[in-house]
Design a protein around this motif. Sequence first.
Motif, short mmCIF file in Angstrom:
data_model
loop_
_atom_site.label_atom_id
_atom_site.label_comp_id
_atom_site.label_asym_id
_atom_site.label_seq_id
_atom_site.Cartn_x
_atom_site.Cartn_y
_atom_site.Cartn_z
N THR A 6 26.24 -4.39 5.69
CA THR A 6 27.01 -5.57 5.30
C THR A 6 26.27 -6.78 5.84
O THR A 6 26.12 -6.95 7.06
CB THR A 6 28.43 -5.50 5.86
N TRP A 7 25.80 -7.61 4.94
CA TRP A 7 24.91 -8.72 5.31
C TRP A 7 25.71 -9.98 5.60
O TRP A 7 26.64 -10.33 4.88
CB TRP A 7 23.93 -8.98 4.18
N ARG A 8 25.31 -10.63 6.68
CA ARG A 8 25.91 -11.90 7.06
C ARG A 8 24.92 -13.03 6.81
O ARG A 8 23.71 -12.79 6.67
CB ARG A 8 26.33 -11.87 8.54
N LYS A 9 25.44 -14.22 6.73
CA LYS A 9 24.60 -15.36 6.40
C LYS A 9 23.47 -15.52 7.40
O LYS A 9 23.67 -15.47 8.62
CB LYS A 9 25.45 -16.64 6.37
N ASN A 10 22.24 -15.67 6.86
CA ASN A 10 21.01 -15.87 7.63
C ASN A 10 20.55 -14.64 8.40
O ASN A 10 19.78 -14.77 9.37
CB ASN A 10 21.13 -17.08 8.58
N ASP A 11 21.02 -13.45 8.00
CA ASP A 11 20.39 -12.24 8.52
C ASP A 11 18.92 -12.25 8.12
O ASP A 11 18.57 -12.59 6.98
CB ASP A 11 21.07 -10.99 7.94
N VAL A 12 18.06 -11.83 9.05
CA VAL A 12 16.62 -11.88 8.80
C VAL A 12 16.04 -10.47 8.88
O VAL A 12 16.18 -9.78 9.90
CB VAL A 12 15.89 -12.79 9.82
N VAL A 13 15.40 -10.07 7.80
CA VAL A 13 14.69 -8.79 7.75
C VAL A 13 13.21 -9.08 7.89
O VAL A 13 12.65 -9.88 7.13
CB VAL A 13 14.95 -8.04 6.43
N ALA A 14 12.57 -8.45 8.87
CA ALA A 14 11.12 -8.60 9.05
C ALA A 14 10.46 -7.25 8.80
O ALA A 14 10.86 -6.24 9.38
CB ALA A 14 10.80 -9.11 10.45
N VAL A 15 9.45 -7.25 7.94
CA VAL A 15 8.71 -6.03 7.61
C VAL A 15 7.25 -6.28 7.93
O VAL A 15 6.66 -7.27 7.49
CB VAL A 15 8.86 -5.67 6.12
N THR A 16 6.67 -5.38 8.71
CA THR A 16 5.25 -5.50 9.06
C THR A 16 4.48 -4.38 8.38
O THR A 16 4.67 -3.20 8.70
CB THR A 16 5.05 -5.44 10.58
N LEU A 17 3.63 -4.76 7.43
CA LEU A 17 2.79 -3.80 6.73
C LEU A 17 1.42 -3.75 7.40
O LEU A 17 0.86 -4.80 7.76
CB LEU A 17 2.63 -4.21 5.26
N PRO A 18 0.85 -2.56 7.56
CA PRO A 18 -0.46 -2.43 8.24
C PRO A 18 -1.60 -2.86 7.32
O PRO A 18 -2.11 -2.08 6.53
CB PRO A 18 -0.53 -0.94 8.56
N LEU A 19 -2.00 -4.12 7.44
CA LEU A 19 -3.02 -4.68 6.55
C LEU A 19 -4.40 -4.41 7.13
O LEU A 19 -4.95 -5.22 7.89
CB LEU A 19 -2.78 -6.18 6.38
N GLU A 20 -4.95 -3.25 6.78
CA GLU A 20 -6.26 -2.85 7.28
C GLU A 20 -7.27 -2.81 6.14
O GLU A 20 -6.90 -2.60 4.98
CB GLU A 20 -6.17 -1.45 7.92
N THR A 21 -8.53 -3.01 6.46
CA THR A 21 -9.59 -2.85 5.47
C THR A 21 -9.91 -1.37 5.35
O THR A 21 -10.20 -0.70 6.34
CB THR A 21 -10.85 -3.62 5.87
N ARG A 22 -9.83 -0.86 4.14
CA ARG A 22 -10.08 0.56 3.90
C ARG A 22 -11.22 0.72 2.89
O ARG A 22 -11.40 -0.10 1.99
CB ARG A 22 -8.83 1.26 3.34
N THR A 23 -11.97 1.79 3.05
CA THR A 23 -12.95 2.16 2.03
C THR A 23 -12.32 3.18 1.10
O THR A 23 -11.56 4.06 1.53
CB THR A 23 -14.24 2.72 2.65
N VAL A 24 -12.59 3.00 -0.19
CA VAL A 24 -11.98 3.82 -1.23
C VAL A 24 -13.03 4.75 -1.83
O VAL A 24 -14.18 4.33 -2.06
CB VAL A 24 -11.40 2.93 -2.34
N GLN A 25 -12.64 5.98 -2.06
CA GLN A 25 -13.51 6.95 -2.71
C GLN A 25 -12.88 7.38 -4.03
O GLN A 25 -11.67 7.50 -4.13
CB GLN A 25 -13.72 8.18 -1.82
N ALA A 26 -13.72 7.61 -5.02
CA ALA A 26 -13.23 8.06 -6.32
C ALA A 26 -13.24 9.58 -6.39
O ALA A 26 -14.00 10.25 -5.67
CB ALA A 26 -14.08 7.47 -7.45
N ASN A 27 -12.41 10.10 -7.26
CA ASN A 27 -12.44 11.54 -7.55
C ASN A 27 -13.86 11.93 -7.95
O ASN A 27 -14.55 11.20 -8.68
CB ASN A 27 -11.46 11.82 -8.70
N ALA A 28 -14.30 13.07 -7.48
CA ALA A 28 -15.69 13.50 -7.72
C ALA A 28 -16.01 13.63 -9.20
O ALA A 28 -17.18 13.61 -9.59
CB ALA A 28 -15.93 14.84 -7.02
N ARG A 29 -14.98 13.74 -10.04
CA ARG A 29 -15.24 13.86 -11.48
C ARG A 29 -15.57 12.51 -12.13
O ARG A 29 -15.95 12.48 -13.30
CB ARG A 29 -14.04 14.52 -12.16
N VAL A 30 -15.41 11.42 -11.39
CA VAL A 30 -15.88 10.11 -11.87
C VAL A 30 -17.35 10.01 -11.49
O VAL A 30 -17.71 9.62 -10.38
CB VAL A 30 -15.06 8.97 -11.25
#
Length: 685
Positions: free
Chosen positions: A543-567
């Motif tokens: 039950t939300w009250r006026k000016n309730d604050v939700v803070a979400v912290t997402l892990p913003l990291e630099t990642r290296t991406v690999q493709a499926n070997a069939r590409v």
Amino acid sequence: MCSPKSFLLVLGLGGTLSAGAQTRLDYPIQAVPFTQVKLADDFWLPRLKTNTDVTIPASFARCESTNRVKNFEMAAAHQGKFATTYPFDDTDIYKTIEGASYSMSLYPDAKLQAYVDELIAKVGAAQEPDGYLYTARTIDPAHPQKWAGQARWEKERELSHELYNAGHLYEAAAAHYQATGQKNLLTIALKNADLVCSVFGPGKRSVAPGHEIVEMGLVKLYRVTGQAKYLSTAKFFLEARGHYPGYDPKSTDTWKNGSYWQDDKPVVDQREAEGHAVRAEYLYSAMADVAALTGDKQMLAAVDSIWNNLVAKKMYVQGGTGAAGDGERFGANYELPNATAYNETCASVADVFWNQRMFQLHGESKYVDVLEKVLYNGLISGVGLDGKSFFYSNAMQIRNGQRYHDTEPARAGWFECSCCPTNLVRLMPALPGYVYAQRGSDLYANLFISGTTNLVINKKKVQLEQQNNYPWAGDLRFVVRPAGAPAAFNLLVRIPGWARGAAMPSDLYTFAGGPVAAPVRITVNGQPVAYAMKNGYAVLARTWRKNDVVAVTLPLETRTVQANARVLDDRGKVALQRGPLVYCAEWADNDGRTSNIIVPAGTAFTPVAKPQLLNGITALTATVPVVRVDAAANSVSTAPRTLTAIPYYAWANRGKGEMTVWFPAQVTDVDLLSQPPAADKAAGK
């Protein structure tokens, strides 16, 4: 202005629809209309303002200078000669009117509104008495444009684009009515749609439209009017596919076997993304619409399978689709070459439409994950930072100053076929409508864009404000403000796949090194809270009250991406991603070359804020080996150098030169050239 509710009228179904469809079926999840979302965002708001101040005026000016407007004037006069190249050039005016309509609801502009009304009057004057509207024929019916055919609709399957033009007219008319409350364009569109419905349908003429979008447009008119014939005709056009006897099912030629038009088999039997990518994704969007609005479970199963095929086997790492320039089409499974990648900008626009619909059908975050990937990468790469230069195709690799599909690796002001610039014009100002969605007591926060929305949940007015610096930072803040008494509802915050260790909702792309180490943290009023995960969303039920604050912290990291070997093209290579952004290396930051850069396993990248570069970005830097050629010593070696990577969307805003998205992780071979690279020759080296 009309209220957003007036756009979603009670749906009076009947006609040829099933009895079950007459109970007002619809998407189980509804997007919060763009008119209820006011942005205050440092990333997107400047882009929307540039679209309003630069792109829309430039688009209208180019429609004038290239004689697209003149075609309508000549059609009204029934004299002259069709003055542009393609019979679908009419749609550039429709799409720009659509974008201007959305824009005017955000930024009222009397001068722009007057000009749009002038254009609408010219469109209406070009319409024939029975509703037919197609300047390529009406100007001179005895000598129509060569793609049009001698009689109405006779070349609709292959070339004429008569129904494609109609579809964009309907889309523009619905947007114009929704945004302004005016019916001048809507009246024109309904007159044309009534003609189409009288010509096509059971017991009447049948055709699978050659370039889909009329189906989506008819659904929009159905929503505006509640008239079942528009939805019925949209469904009829979908079901007309796969029944044409003129194709050779044994041929491997996509034109000859019908797959180029997605016409080789009935839509309910299709299971893979095939043919021309833009046409296909418009088709799949319409299939989702009709499945939702009629309860067609076979169509739903088909569109689900097609989505899975695309995301698992036919999408580029930056969200681009349509690998083959020959036919602007999808390739085979895992056929994703970099040097010849096509990735039409219009396909990215269509992909956004489709994934939004898939989310509204299923309520799973994976669809918004893909939508976000496309938005932040493969879509906005299509327009320059100046708002008036564009890419039709979006490359994955530029080597030695050469580009496969264009003579120069540079943006263009417009194109002879200018569908992509005008498609961007209409999508950008509609973006606020993709941020939030509702289902009963559930409020979905899908995109992380600062701003406020005002809505009604459980009959109570609630304002939700977002505050963030996304995509550069992963700290999200939501302020909940019920009007009056506290309000009970569920806030569902999407936890992006990239924040949960998934580069893609499939095994097509994966992050090297496994899942992220940092967890997602959520607090309410500063206190950590436990939350349940459902379909990729953190569910905050309270039950939300006026000016309730939700803070979400997402892990913003630099990642290296690999493709499926069939590409095959990406074997032994890595791409770079930070948050939703895919990065590339461009010549301007890397001593003029990018094709000689190696990114070994374990390379550590440092994010560096560069507020003065490319309208403000966070770049990535690392020390990596680069290949050096010593011509005098006739030797090849590697040497350490600083690699600077920029967001993919920002490339090609500083001139021509090399660019790459995928980097080899180690040296496995060396190409020997018999002459210096073109860039070196031009520099006199």
